[in-house]
Design an enzyme around this catalytic site. Structure first.
Site, short mmCIF file in Angstrom:
data_model
loop_
_atom_site.label_atom_id
_atom_site.label_comp_id
_atom_site.label_asym_id
_atom_site.label_seq_id
_atom_site.Cartn_x
_atom_site.Cartn_y
_atom_site.Cartn_z
N CYS A 2 0.75 -1.15 0.04
CA CYS A 2 -0.15 0.06 -0.06
C CYS A 2 0.88 1.24 -0.05
O CYS A 2 2.02 1.53 0.40
CB CYS A 2 -0.97 0.10 1.33
SG CYS A 2 -2.13 -1.32 1.34
N THR A 377 10.13 -21.98 -5.59
CA THR A 377 11.14 -21.36 -4.52
C THR A 377 10.92 -21.51 -3.19
O THR A 377 11.76 -21.76 -2.34
CB THR A 377 10.94 -19.82 -4.81
OG1 THR A 377 11.72 -19.39 -6.03
CG2 THR A 377 11.73 -19.22 -3.69
N SER A 378 9.56 -21.88 -2.98
CA SER A 378 9.08 -22.23 -1.68
C SER A 378 9.47 -23.47 -1.03
O SER A 378 10.07 -23.82 -0.13
CB SER A 378 7.69 -22.22 -1.39
OG SER A 378 7.14 -20.85 -1.69
N SER A 422 4.00 -20.95 1.05
CA SER A 422 3.59 -20.16 -0.10
C SER A 422 3.70 -18.59 0.00
O SER A 422 3.32 -18.40 1.04
CB SER A 422 2.52 -20.89 -0.73
OG SER A 422 1.75 -19.92 -1.60
N GLN A 423 4.49 -17.99 -1.05
CA GLN A 423 4.51 -16.37 -0.90
C GLN A 423 3.07 -15.94 -0.70
O GLN A 423 2.89 -15.05 0.12
CB GLN A 423 5.46 -15.86 -2.03
CG GLN A 423 5.76 -14.51 -1.91
CD GLN A 423 4.63 -13.50 -2.17
OE1 GLN A 423 4.30 -12.49 -1.75
NE2 GLN A 423 4.00 -14.06 -3.34
N SER A 424 2.20 -16.50 -1.95
CA SER A 424 1.04 -15.89 -1.79
C SER A 424 -0.11 -16.39 -1.12
O SER A 424 -1.06 -15.84 -0.77
CB SER A 424 0.52 -16.13 -3.46
OG SER A 424 0.43 -17.54 -3.69
N THR A 427 -1.37 -21.00 -3.61
CA THR A 427 -0.52 -21.78 -4.48
C THR A 427 -1.45 -23.32 -4.47
O THR A 427 -1.61 -23.76 -3.64
CB THR A 427 0.63 -22.43 -4.19
OG1 THR A 427 1.45 -21.14 -4.12
CG2 THR A 427 1.23 -23.09 -5.45
N HIS A 578 27.68 -39.57 -11.33
CA HIS A 578 26.47 -40.27 -11.77
C HIS A 578 25.98 -39.71 -12.73
O HIS A 578 24.75 -40.06 -12.99
CB HIS A 578 25.66 -40.55 -10.62
CG HIS A 578 26.42 -41.00 -9.51
ND1 HIS A 578 26.62 -42.45 -9.26
CD2 HIS A 578 26.98 -40.62 -8.35
CE1 HIS A 578 27.16 -42.63 -8.14
NE2 HIS A 578 27.43 -41.55 -7.49
#
EC number: 2.6.1.16
Length: 682
Positions: A2, A377-378, A422-424, A427, A578
């Site tokens: 904001c 990423t999480s 989760s960022q948001s 997800t 490997h």
């Protein structure tokens, strides 16, 4: 995030049109913060100071749409001139309630707009306050936490013990009831030509402009001698009498203008003279005089607030000083990391308290297994902290990709504790995994960056990472804040383990120094740009490491994939023989993360294998690592910290590298093709 902007002209004649233009320009300077709606509050049509009403104009969408809406207001004469006026403006990033006109700011106390407020932050106890106010007959029209503040100040005003109660006293009583983070600016028909602003955990500064001499360069901070514990108590004491020694004003009661903003970028075109408010400061302007007071005094308080001069040029402030949101968010990490820890880690007593988990701590400590679930990423944040969580909790820790976890119908039991990152907070796969675990009776914990999201609502408890809204699709600061949140959980769990106290203290010391070390890493930006100049024409890139830095390789490779569209792969160095070693030759760029940790000797073995195949390794290493640099094509030397936190420092050069590669390849860094910030479908 904001955006707050407010403007007061005292004895500076301005037409309503000029006031509108000032407010709109302020919001435009804050657009880079991200938003979904905007609004303003200005004085109504009657220009007599003591008889004004407040007119609200709000619009979903861009500031441009709000600007157009302002000129459609037939009831307002744009030519009316105000010698003294206070207007407030806001861009909203939705946290509580969908983006629409009703949920937009300014929020109002009632249909008569007796009090209006703009807010940046999150009020965590708003539900309790709302329930209390509804029981007193106050009706709500929005879904926001901010409306609770507007209604609460109306309640305090309606129940005032004296008619001469000041505007700042009302605000003081209100903020003592609020929990969470906020920057607030209030306007009221009961206090025409007055402004009150306050902050806790969210930024707020005040610019001052006058062609006349100002009364002081140091505004003394005033205190009351009592503390109000709830809205019904009455404080009989008063502040020291406001005069030229306790206020900032233009000498001789001359013309002065004040600008309130959440970001200096909105102020700099008007003035470079600003006052930065501290947490729990209450700044009030009445009759052109600015005073600052606080409710409680502590030994560490600065006795005054100095007027500072901004070292900033107007042309620097589009998206701050940055060309992209992702770049801005990378460079915000010293602050975002600090914000994640603020109020949670006590560096004096070596204790950690995550308020969102404290009521469930006994149950968590009785569990048999931790399951940490995420995507992208999480998921990498979970991989990065798995080892330290196992060490500190002495529990088995499973780290799962949400989609794979669901595909396998993984067994989950009632004595499991399941974390959902989760960022948001929206997800889709992670949300489905949450419901799967709840159905099987496990305790669920959310780690999100979005209050009011589905995951934060549906979990039993949780941690808000406080990284601030992340606008760039490629996650950067959310990763490091998720990382730290999980480390803090491990520290909280191990607080009563005598055998782990030395290790805990080492990690807490490392956390304390992180913001400064991150700044040191960010100073390598130019060197990393030079490296990108060599690599941007490549088609593929390998990133290798092991131990605590394996997750760094996964995350760094993901960043490169996401925004540069180069093929990149994060490889566990122990798996080199490997299969991946077949890819190594003198043409293939290889980045190796080799830090002075328990895996150092094993990483040296991998380095020898790469150089033996004519590989030219680019090595991220510690400053004092002369051994690795002997075999490196190039090195990026990083400051050293405790092993389990080194991944925070080592991932930042890879974030910067991916950014520079994308720019050099001509791609839109913030909006990579085919990707969305919040993945809400499977």
């Amino acid at each position: 995030m904001c955006g707050i902007f407010a403007y007061m002209n005292y004895r500076v004649p301005k037409t309503r049109k000029e006031i509108f233009e000032t407010l709109i320009r302020g919001l435009q300077r804050l657009e880079y913060r991200g938003y979904d709606s905007a609004g303003v509050a200005i004085d109504g049509n009657n220009h007599e100071v003591k008889e004004r009403h407040i007119h609200l104009v709000k619009k979903k969408g861009k500031v441009k749409a709000l600007d157009e809406e302002l000129y459609k207001q037939d009831s307002m004469d744009l030519k009316v001139e105000f010698e003294t006026h206070f207007g407030i403006a806001h861009t909203r990033w939705a946290t509580h309630g969908v983006p629409n006109v009703v949920n937009s700011h300014p929020q109002r106390s009632d249909k008569d707009n007796e009090f209006v407020v703009i807010h940046n932050g999150i009020i965590t106890n708003y539900k309790d306050l709302r329930k209390f106010l509804e029981s007193k007959g106050y009706e709500f029209e929005s879904e926001t936490d901010t409306e609770t503040i507007a209604k609460l100040i109306k309640y305090v005003f309606d129940n005032r013990e004296t008619e001469d109660i000041t505007f700042s006293t009302l605000v003081e009583r209100v903020i003592q009831q609020l929990e969470g983070a906020f920057a607030l600016v209030f306007k009221s028909i009961h206090y025409p030509g007055e402004a009150v602003a306050t902050r806790r955990g969210s930024p707020l500064l005040i610019g001052v402009r006058s062609k006349y001499k100002l009364s002081t360069e140091q505004i003394p901070v005033l205190y009351r001698t009592c503390t109000i514990e709830n809205v019904k108590n009455i404080c009989k004491t008063r502040l020291k009498r406001l005069d030229s020694s306790t206020c900032l004003h233009a000498v001789g009661d001359k013309a002065v203008e004040f600008f309130f903003a959440s970001d200096a970028s909105a102020i700099i075109e008007h003035t470079n003279r600003v006052i930065f408010l501290e947490d729990d400061d209450i700044a009030a302007v009445a009759d052109g005089k600015l005073s600052i007071h606080r409710v409680k005094r502590s030994a560490s308080d600065d006795p005054s607030r100095a007027i500072q001069t901004l070292q900033m040029e107007l042309q620097q402030i589009m998206k701050g000083n940055f060309s992209a949101f992702m770049q801005k968010e990378i460079f915000e990490q010293p602050e975002s990391v600090f914000n994640t820890m603020r109020g949670r880690v006590n560096f004096e007593t070596n204790t950690v308290l995550l308020g969102g988990l404290k009521d469930h701590l006994k149950e968590i400590r009785r569990c048999r297994r931790l399951i940490v679930i995420g995507c992208g990423t999480s998921y990498h944040a979970a991989v990065a902290t798995r080892q330290v969580l196992e060490e500190l909790t002495e529990l088995p820790v499973m780290v799962e990709l949400a989609s794979d976890f669901l595909d396998r119908n993984t067994p989950v039991f009632r004595d499991d504790v399941c974390f959902f990152i989760s960022q948001s907070g929206e997800t889709a796969d992670t949300l489905l995994a949450l419901r799967y675990c709840k159905d099987r009776g496990a305790l669920t914990v959310g780690i999100t960056n979005t209050v009011g999201s589905s995951i934060s609502r549906e979990t039993d408890c949780g941690v808000h990472i406080n990284a601030g809204p992340e606008i760039g699709v490629a996650s950067t600061k959310a990763y490091t804040s998720q990382f730290i949140s999980l480390v803090m959980f491990g520290l909280m769990m191990s607080e009563d383990r005598i055998s782990l106290q030395t290790r805990r203290q080492e990690i807490i010391r490392g956390l304390r120094s992180l913001p400064e070390l991150i700044k040191e890493v960010l100073s390598l930006d130019e060197k990393i740009h030079d490296l990108a100049l060599e690599l941007y024409t490549q088609r593929s890139l390998l990133v290798m490491g092991r131990g605590y830095n394996y997750a760094t390789c996964l995350e760094g490779a993901l960043k490169i994939k996401e925004i540069t569209y180069m093929h990149s792969e994060g490889i566990l160095a122990g798996e080199l023989k490997h299969g991946p070693l077949a890819l190594v030759d003198k043409q293939m760029p290889v980045i190796m993360v080799i830090m002075k940790d328990p895996c150092f000797a094993k990483c040296q073995n991998a380095l020898q294998q790469v150089t033996a195949r004519q590989g030219r390794p680019i090595i991220l290493c510690s400053k004092d690592d002369t051994e690795s640099s002997k075999f490196a094509y190039k090195t990026i030397e990083l400051p050293h910290t405790v092993d389990c936190l080194q991944g925070i420092l080592s991932v930042i050069p890879l974030q910067l590298l991916s950014f520079h590669l994308a720019v050099l390849r001509g791609y839109d860094v913030d909006f990579p093709r085919n990707l969305a910030k919040s993945v809400t479908v499977e």
